[in-house]
Design a protein around this motif. Structure first.
Motif, PDB file in Angstrom:
ATOM      1  N   VAL A   1      45.840  47.340  29.965  1.00 36.07           N
ATOM      2  CA  VAL A   1      44.539  47.509  31.292  1.00 36.07           C
ATOM      3  C   VAL A   1      43.736  46.330  31.662  1.00 36.07           C
ATOM      4  N   LYS A   2      44.040  44.619  30.588  1.00 39.45           N
ATOM      5  CA  LYS A   2      42.976  44.320  31.254  1.00 39.45           C
ATOM      6  C   LYS A   2      42.532  44.058  32.794  1.00 39.45           C
ATOM      7  N   GLU A   3      43.615  44.142  33.413  1.00 35.67           N
ATOM      8  CA  GLU A   3      42.980  43.573  34.524  1.00 35.67           C
ATOM      9  C   GLU A   3      42.216  45.058  35.380  1.00 35.67           C
ATOM     10  N   GLN A   4      41.700  45.757  34.607  1.00 33.60           N
ATOM     11  CA  GLN A   4      40.974  46.662  35.444  1.00 33.60           C
ATOM     12  C   GLN A   4      39.776  46.657  34.166  1.00 33.60           C
ATOM     13  N   PHE A   5      39.876  46.078  33.337  1.00 30.77           N
ATOM     14  CA  PHE A   5      38.630  46.032  32.451  1.00 30.77           C
ATOM     15  C   PHE A   5      37.435  46.225  32.326  1.00 30.77           C
ATOM     16  N   ASP A   6      36.209  46.135  32.393  1.00 30.95           N
ATOM     17  CA  ASP A   6      35.202  45.420  32.123  1.00 30.95           C
ATOM     18  C   ASP A   6      34.011  46.253  31.249  1.00 30.95           C
ATOM     19  N   ASN A   7      32.477  45.621  30.776  1.00 30.94           N
ATOM     20  CA  ASN A   7      32.081  46.297  30.068  1.00 30.94           C
ATOM     21  C   ASN A   7      31.255  47.977  29.967  1.00 30.94           C
ATOM     22  N   ASN A   8      31.979  48.315  31.577  1.00 28.65           N
ATOM     23  CA  ASN A   8      31.373  49.478  31.623  1.00 28.65           C
ATOM     24  C   ASN A   8      32.780  50.051  30.572  1.00 28.65           C
ATOM     25  N   GLY A   9      34.351  50.119  30.679  1.00 28.18           N
ATOM     26  CA  GLY A   9      35.019  50.076  29.794  1.00 28.18           C
ATOM     27  C   GLY A   9      34.566  51.158  28.383  1.00 28.18           C
ATOM     28  N   ILE A  10      33.928  49.692  27.855  1.00 27.32           N
ATOM     29  CA  ILE A  10      33.534  49.144  27.077  1.00 27.32           C
ATOM     30  C   ILE A  10      32.354  50.855  26.298  1.00 27.32           C
ATOM     31  N   LEU A  11      31.397  51.229  27.389  1.00 30.36           N
ATOM     32  CA  LEU A  11      30.688  52.030  26.828  1.00 30.36           C
ATOM     33  C   LEU A  11      31.331  53.561  27.007  1.00 30.36           C
ATOM     34  N   LEU A  12      32.482  53.403  28.181  1.00 32.66           N
ATOM     35  CA  LEU A  12      33.121  54.697  27.845  1.00 32.66           C
ATOM     36  C   LEU A  12      33.892  54.743  26.294  1.00 32.66           C
ATOM     37  N   ILE A  13      35.184  53.820  25.751  1.00 33.30           N
ATOM     38  CA  ILE A  13      35.004  54.200  24.835  1.00 33.30           C
ATOM     39  C   ILE A  13      34.297  54.392  24.100  1.00 33.30           C
ATOM     40  N   ASN A  14      33.453  53.830  23.833  1.00 29.18           N
ATOM     41  CA  ASN A  14      32.315  54.017  22.626  1.00 29.18           C
ATOM     42  C   ASN A  14      31.580  55.386  22.944  1.00 29.18           C
ATOM     43  N   LYS A  15      31.304  55.890  23.762  1.00 25.53           N
ATOM     44  CA  LYS A  15      30.880  56.933  24.416  1.00 25.53           C
ATOM     45  C   LYS A  15      31.891  58.686  24.277  1.00 25.53           C
ATOM     46  N   ILE A  16      33.064  57.841  23.698  1.00 24.15           N
ATOM     47  CA  ILE A  16      34.715  58.987  23.700  1.00 24.15           C
ATOM     48  C   ILE A  16      34.561  58.692  22.397  1.00 24.15           C
ATOM     49  N   ILE A  17      34.088  57.805  21.861  1.00 24.62           N
ATOM     50  CA  ILE A  17      34.242  57.824  19.982  1.00 24.62           C
ATOM     51  C   ILE A  17      33.005  58.030  19.508  1.00 24.62           C
ATOM     52  N   GLY A  18      31.850  58.394  20.218  1.00 22.84           N
ATOM     53  CA  GLY A  18      31.236  59.035  19.501  1.00 22.84           C
ATOM     54  C   GLY A  18      30.694  60.441  19.576  1.00 22.84           C
ATOM     55  N   SER A  19      30.959  60.759  20.475  1.00 23.39           N
ATOM     56  CA  SER A  19      31.523  62.243  20.831  1.00 23.39           C
ATOM     57  C   SER A  19      32.329  62.803  19.466  1.00 23.39           C
ATOM     58  N   VAL A  20      33.626  62.367  19.906  1.00 28.44           N
ATOM     59  CA  VAL A  20      34.479  62.810  18.453  1.00 28.44           C
ATOM     60  C   VAL A  20      33.702  63.065  17.471  1.00 28.44           C
ATOM     61  N   VAL A  21      33.076  61.957  17.184  1.00 31.90           N
ATOM     62  CA  VAL A  21      32.589  61.753  15.827  1.00 31.90           C
ATOM     63  C   VAL A  21      31.522  62.850  15.553  1.00 31.90           C
ATOM     64  N   ILE A  22      30.437  63.537  16.840  1.00 35.06           N
ATOM     65  CA  ILE A  22      29.885  64.356  16.388  1.00 35.06           C
ATOM     66  C   ILE A  22      30.451  66.011  16.534  1.00 35.06           C
ATOM     67  N   VAL A  23      31.700  65.568  17.433  1.00 39.04           N
ATOM     68  CA  VAL A  23      32.530  67.358  17.519  1.00 39.04           C
ATOM     69  C   VAL A  23      32.395  67.722  15.831  1.00 39.04           C
ATOM     70  N   PHE A  24      33.309  66.188  15.449  1.00 38.17           N
ATOM     71  CA  PHE A  24      33.952  66.328  14.198  1.00 38.17           C
ATOM     72  C   PHE A  24      33.320  66.798  13.402  1.00 38.17           C
ATOM     73  N   SER A  25      32.277  66.051  12.839  1.00 41.24           N
ATOM     74  CA  SER A  25      31.080  66.644  11.900  1.00 41.24           C
ATOM     75  C   SER A  25      30.283  67.294  12.074  1.00 41.24           C
ATOM     76  N   LEU A  26      30.110  67.635  13.573  1.00 38.58           N
ATOM     77  CA  LEU A  26      29.581  69.592  13.276  1.00 38.58           C
ATOM     78  C   LEU A  26      30.449  70.692  12.808  1.00 38.58           C
ATOM     79  N   LEU A  27      31.559  70.261  13.031  1.00 41.10           N
ATOM     80  CA  LEU A  27      32.310  71.222  12.903  1.00 41.10           C
ATOM     81  C   LEU A  27      32.699  71.122  11.311  1.00 41.10           C
ATOM     82  N   MET A  28      32.818  69.683  10.682  1.00 38.56           N
ATOM     83  CA  MET A  28      32.922  69.869   9.369  1.00 38.56           C
ATOM     84  C   MET A  28      31.253  70.877   8.363  1.00 38.56           C
ATOM     85  N   LEU A  29      30.194  70.329   8.714  1.00 33.34           N
ATOM     86  CA  LEU A  29      28.511  70.288   9.005  1.00 33.34           C
ATOM     87  C   LEU A  29      29.104  72.330   9.178  1.00 33.34           C
TER      88      LEU A  29
END
Length: 222
Positions: free
Chosen positions: A182-210
């Motif tokens: 997807v390199k033709e459409q990828f920019d800094n907003n894509g990096i921010l989106l990936i980071n927010k998705i990853i952070g959300s997954v970790v938050i949900v996972f850690s809450l389930l574990m807790l």
């Protein structure tokens, strides 16, 4: 003196793979550098950047595991183990929140167009990752929650640590493959989106574990 229980080898390997992915996924400086090199130089330059990061991560993982093995008698006490897994879940939760809120595109090392050798790209990524020893706290948290460290079993732990490397490489391989597609459409907003998705997954996972650990719904065993 060996532990008086059987070790679930497959479970240990799966835990290691998951820990490797969790440690690699957040878009810190090396994650952004990996994406930049994939966009500017090609997929394999991005992948060797991930390999360099994975080598650094396993060094810190070994240091974290070695430190925890010295206090294993204390950790294996059921009450202490319960509280350690609670603390580990909270540490993962904090990590997820920081990851979600972070802007990894600020103050980062920019990747130029000059390719250089694959070895040089991997080596620089190693030092970028190694310069952040705070990753140790992430490993302590995941090791505690997954009951990953099993002392006096060097063969099993070798497999476990190797699986952390495998998990990290799977992440970097998948990430560079996706960015290359997807390199033709990828920019800094894509990096921010990936980071927010990853952070959300970790938050949900850690809450389930807790919640699961607190109410004894499930617990990982040594």
């Amino acid at each position: 003196m060996p532990f008086p229980f059987q070790i679930d080898i497959l479970g240990l390997i799966l835990k290691g793979v998951l820990i490797g992915i969790i440690a690699s996924a957040p878009m810190g400086p090396v994650g952004v550098l990996c994406i930049q090199r994939t966009l500017n130089k090609g997929r394999w330059y991005g992948f060797v950047t991930g390999i360099g990061a994975a080598v650094s991560d396993i060094v810190y993982a070994l240091l974290s595991g070695l430190g925890m093995s010295f206090v294993m008698d204390l950790i294996t006490n059921p009450t202490n183990k319960f509280w350690l897994q609670i603390v580990g879940s909270i540490m993962l939760l904090c990590f997820g929140i920081v990851c979600f809120r972070a802007n990894p595109t600020k103050n980062i090392h920019k990747s130029g167009k000059k390719k250089g050798s694959l070895f040089h790209n991997g080596l620089t990524a190693f030092f970028v990752t190694f310069s952040n020893p705070l990753i140790i706290f992430l490993f302590i948290g995941t090791f505690a929650q997954f009951a990953f460290v099993v002392p006096n079993h060097p063969v099993e732990m070798t497999l476990g640590y190797s699986s952390i490397v495998l998990g990290a490489l799977l992440w970097w391989f998948g990430l560079t493959w996706l960015i290359d597609k997807v390199k033709e459409q990828f920019d800094n907003n894509g990096i921010l989106l990936i980071n927010k998705i990853i952070g959300s997954v970790v938050i949900v996972f850690s809450l389930l574990m807790l919640i699961g650990t607190t109410f004894n719904l499930y617990t990982f065993s040594y």
